[in-house]
Design a protein around this motif. Structure first.
Motif, mmCIF file in Angstrom:
data_model
loop_
_atom_site.group_PDB
_atom_site.id
_atom_site.type_symbol
_atom_site.label_atom_id
_atom_site.label_comp_id
_atom_site.label_asym_id
_atom_site.label_seq_id
_atom_site.Cartn_x
_atom_site.Cartn_y
_atom_site.Cartn_z
ATOM 1 N N THR A 193 -69.974 13.790 -6.476
ATOM 2 C CA THR A 193 -69.895 12.421 -5.996
ATOM 3 C C THR A 193 -71.255 11.940 -5.495
ATOM 4 O O THR A 193 -72.171 12.723 -5.283
ATOM 5 C CB THR A 193 -68.874 12.285 -4.842
ATOM 6 O OG1 THR A 193 -69.372 12.976 -3.683
ATOM 7 C CG2 THR A 193 -67.532 12.864 -5.236
ATOM 8 N N ALA A 194 -71.342 10.622 -5.337
ATOM 9 C CA ALA A 194 -72.519 10.000 -4.743
ATOM 10 C C ALA A 194 -72.175 9.654 -3.303
ATOM 11 O O ALA A 194 -71.766 8.530 -3.002
ATOM 12 C CB ALA A 194 -72.913 8.753 -5.534
ATOM 13 N N PHE A 195 -72.287 10.658 -2.426
ATOM 14 C CA PHE A 195 -71.956 10.491 -1.006
ATOM 15 C C PHE A 195 -70.524 9.994 -0.811
ATOM 16 O O PHE A 195 -70.251 9.194 0.089
ATOM 17 C CB PHE A 195 -72.940 9.548 -0.324
ATOM 18 C CG PHE A 195 -73.952 10.253 0.520
ATOM 19 C CD1 PHE A 195 -73.584 11.277 1.367
ATOM 20 C CD2 PHE A 195 -75.285 9.895 0.464
ATOM 21 C CE1 PHE A 195 -74.523 11.940 2.150
ATOM 22 C CE2 PHE A 195 -76.243 10.545 1.235
ATOM 23 C CZ PHE A 195 -75.849 11.573 2.085
ATOM 24 N N LYS A 196 -69.615 10.433 -1.696
ATOM 25 C CA LYS A 196 -68.204 10.079 -1.647
ATOM 26 C C LYS A 196 -67.929 8.614 -1.988
ATOM 27 O O LYS A 196 -66.764 8.195 -2.022
ATOM 28 C CB LYS A 196 -67.590 10.387 -0.275
ATOM 29 C CG LYS A 196 -67.852 11.794 0.243
ATOM 30 C CD LYS A 196 -67.270 12.863 -0.668
ATOM 31 C CE LYS A 196 -67.552 14.257 -0.121
ATOM 32 N NZ LYS A 196 -67.073 15.315 -1.031
ATOM 33 N N PHE A 197 -68.967 7.813 -2.252
ATOM 34 C CA PHE A 197 -68.762 6.416 -2.593
ATOM 35 C C PHE A 197 -68.310 6.259 -4.048
ATOM 36 O O PHE A 197 -67.573 5.339 -4.375
ATOM 37 C CB PHE A 197 -70.048 5.611 -2.372
ATOM 38 C CG PHE A 197 -70.371 5.397 -0.924
ATOM 39 C CD1 PHE A 197 -69.721 4.423 -0.192
ATOM 40 C CD2 PHE A 197 -71.334 6.168 -0.290
ATOM 41 C CE1 PHE A 197 -70.021 4.217 1.149
ATOM 42 C CE2 PHE A 197 -71.638 5.972 1.047
ATOM 43 C CZ PHE A 197 -70.976 4.994 1.774
ATOM 44 N N SER A 198 -68.795 7.131 -4.898
ATOM 45 C CA SER A 198 -68.461 7.054 -6.313
ATOM 46 C C SER A 198 -68.505 8.457 -6.906
ATOM 47 O O SER A 198 -69.204 9.333 -6.400
ATOM 48 C CB SER A 198 -69.446 6.137 -7.048
ATOM 49 O OG SER A 198 -69.133 6.043 -8.417
ATOM 50 N N THR A 199 -67.735 8.649 -7.963
ATOM 51 C CA THR A 199 -67.674 9.947 -8.635
ATOM 52 C C THR A 199 -68.460 9.892 -9.927
ATOM 53 O O THR A 199 -68.424 8.885 -10.647
ATOM 54 C CB THR A 199 -66.210 10.328 -8.936
ATOM 55 O OG1 THR A 199 -65.478 10.394 -7.715
ATOM 56 C CG2 THR A 199 -66.131 11.674 -9.632
ATOM 57 N N LEU A 200 -69.167 10.951 -10.223
ATOM 58 C CA LEU A 200 -69.919 11.036 -11.473
ATOM 59 C C LEU A 200 -68.928 11.280 -12.609
ATOM 60 O O LEU A 200 -68.465 12.400 -12.831
ATOM 61 C CB LEU A 200 -70.934 12.178 -11.385
ATOM 62 C CG LEU A 200 -72.188 12.072 -12.251
ATOM 63 C CD1 LEU A 200 -73.016 10.867 -11.849
ATOM 64 C CD2 LEU A 200 -73.024 13.331 -12.136
ATOM 65 N N SER A 201 -68.581 10.225 -13.324
ATOM 66 C CA SER A 201 -67.591 10.316 -14.396
ATOM 67 C C SER A 201 -67.794 9.149 -15.348
ATOM 68 O O SER A 201 -68.528 8.193 -15.049
ATOM 69 C CB SER A 201 -66.166 10.282 -13.833
ATOM 70 O OG SER A 201 -65.903 9.033 -13.224
ATOM 71 N N LEU A 202 -67.119 9.201 -16.497
ATOM 72 C CA LEU A 202 -67.220 8.106 -17.463
ATOM 73 C C LEU A 202 -66.603 6.827 -16.920
ATOM 74 O O LEU A 202 -67.001 5.721 -17.300
ATOM 75 C CB LEU A 202 -66.539 8.515 -18.778
ATOM 76 C CG LEU A 202 -67.258 9.607 -19.567
ATOM 77 C CD1 LEU A 202 -66.461 9.969 -20.815
ATOM 78 C CD2 LEU A 202 -68.673 9.183 -19.949
#
Length: 418
Positions: free
Chosen positions: A380-389
């Motif tokens: 994740t990006a500091f729980k703000f967003s997940t690295l995914s499509l």
């Protein structure tokens, strides 16, 4: 001097050489900067801070130009492309320099726990190598981009129309606190200084993304190996294979599963500040580069090609990272399905008419692993967003929204002037 990872067969991607050249690779624990017996380590640390300072100074020159031309939307968006990329990688360089011990520990954990040597008797290592090809494509695009930024102004000087001595071009639009065009020596030195800062920016971008992708790819490979071990867990179960042996085998699988999950958590903990900055800036960068391509008037053909490569490299960089994060989610959640289908109930022994269900302790271990695997392992990006499509499509959607707004503002201004 540099940290030498314990597993000698481990070979990091060639792009990681730039992390050493830019001063971002961790030193060995025995190298103590500022001591008389480690002159090279001290010089390396000083070089690392010089690189960070040069990038920061170049960004300040670009920011001065940006603030001086806020009224012109075309110039502003063009300058934002390079300024924002510089800011993103200034954050990356600073983060790597301030977290050297964590970076060293991450490499060591990867060496012991995750790395799959090419000599292993399976096709997972070969599959991991194939997946890394996408990072080579991304690297090539970014390398072409910085080459064009550094070379096109020189082409304009030597092969273009005559240029006023006071308007010689630089790699990026900048305003200096001194007269950089006063003499050729001052111009050349400023050109070299700002060009190398840009090279450090781009090489850090693709080198750090490559090592992150390298870590994620081989973590996915470990999940694949784990799936193979789980699938074979009861395949050779026969009367002579005791329950204690089966229990010991599944305990080792549980331990390996926990080790892979722990490494993924440490990986997220180290990279999530960088990923947050990356995802936040990417949507703005893609929007502004697209705006330059669509609305740029009387643009030099080299600049047009430069922006085409820019948006291609930005999209590929973002897609490759998100696709790797998505693969990690898929492989981690697939573990639950593989566990459920591994014939733990003893159905493979029905043919020999000696069916006996697995004991309660084994079923409990499998049940807990299934419960654990239902929660995906993600970066994740500091729980703000997940690295995914899904994040990739969300960023593209946001970029298109920004682009539409920017384009409407631009044409409204043009109509008012007419």
């Amino acid at each position: 001097m540099f940290y030498s990872y314990p597993y000698k067969a481990l070979r990091f991607p060639i792009q990681c050489v730039w992390l050493k050249l830019n001063g971002s690779w961790p030193l060995s624990e025995s190298s103590r900067p500022w001591k008389s017996d480690s002159f090279l380590a001290t010089a390396y640390v000083m070089w690392a801070w010089y690189v960070i300072a040069s990038v920061g100074i170049t960004i300040s020159y670009q920011t001065a130009f940006l603030l001086n031309n806020l009224s012109d939307i075309i110039i502003t968006t063009e300058n934002c492309c390079t300024t924002f990329m510089g800011v993103l990688n200034f954050v990356r360089l600073l983060h790597l320099r301030l977290n050297q011990s964590k970076f060293r520990q991450l490499i060591e954990n990867f060496s012991y726990e995750i790395w799959i040597p090419d000599s292993s008797k399976n096709n997972v290592a070969a599959d991991c190598r194939r997946r890394m090809i996408t990072f080579s494509i991304m690297t090539s695009l970014l390398a072409c981009l910085i080459i064009m930024y550094c070379v096109l102004p020189l082409v304009e000087i030597f092969f273009g129309p005559a240029i006023d001595a006071q308007n010689k071009p630089f790699p990026y639009k900048m305003i200096f606190p001194y007269d950089a065009q006063n003499s050729w020596i001052r111009y050349v030195l400023t050109y070299i200084f700002t060009s190398y800062a840009g090279i450090c920016v781009v090489t850090t971008l693709f080198a750090e993304d490559t090592i992150l992708g390298f870590f994620i790819t081989y973590t996915c490979g470990q999940f694949q190996l784990l799936h193979q071990r789980i699938a074979a867990l009861f395949a050779d179960s026969s009367a002579e294979l005791g329950e204690n042996i089966q229990l010991e085998r599944i305990k080792r699988i549980v331990e390996k599963h926990n080790t892979v999950i722990d490494f993924a958590k440490r990986l997220e903990d180290f990279f999530n500040p960088i990923l947050l900055a990356n995802l936040m800036i990417s949507s703005v960068l893609i929007c502004m580069v697209g705006f330059q391509i669509i609305t740029g008037k009387n643009m030099f053909i080299g600049d047009y090609v430069k922006f085409i490569i820019y948006i291609s490299s930005a999209l590929s960089q973002l897609y490759v990272l998100c696709e790797n994060g998505d693969e990690l989610i898929k492989q981690s959640t697939l573990t639950a399905q593989i566990l459920y289908e591994c014939q733990w109930e003893g159905s493979n022994r029905m043919e020999s008419h000696s069916f006996t269900p697995t004991n309660k302790r084994i079923r409990n271990h499998i049940s807990f692993m299934i419960l654990c695997s239902q929660r995906p392992v993600r970066i994740t990006a500091f729980k703000f967003s997940t690295l995914s499509l899904q994040s990739f499509t969300a960023i593209l959607s946001t970029s298109i929204s920004y682009f539409t707004l920017l384009r409407s503002v631009y044409f409204d201004d043009e109509n008012k002037q007419d």
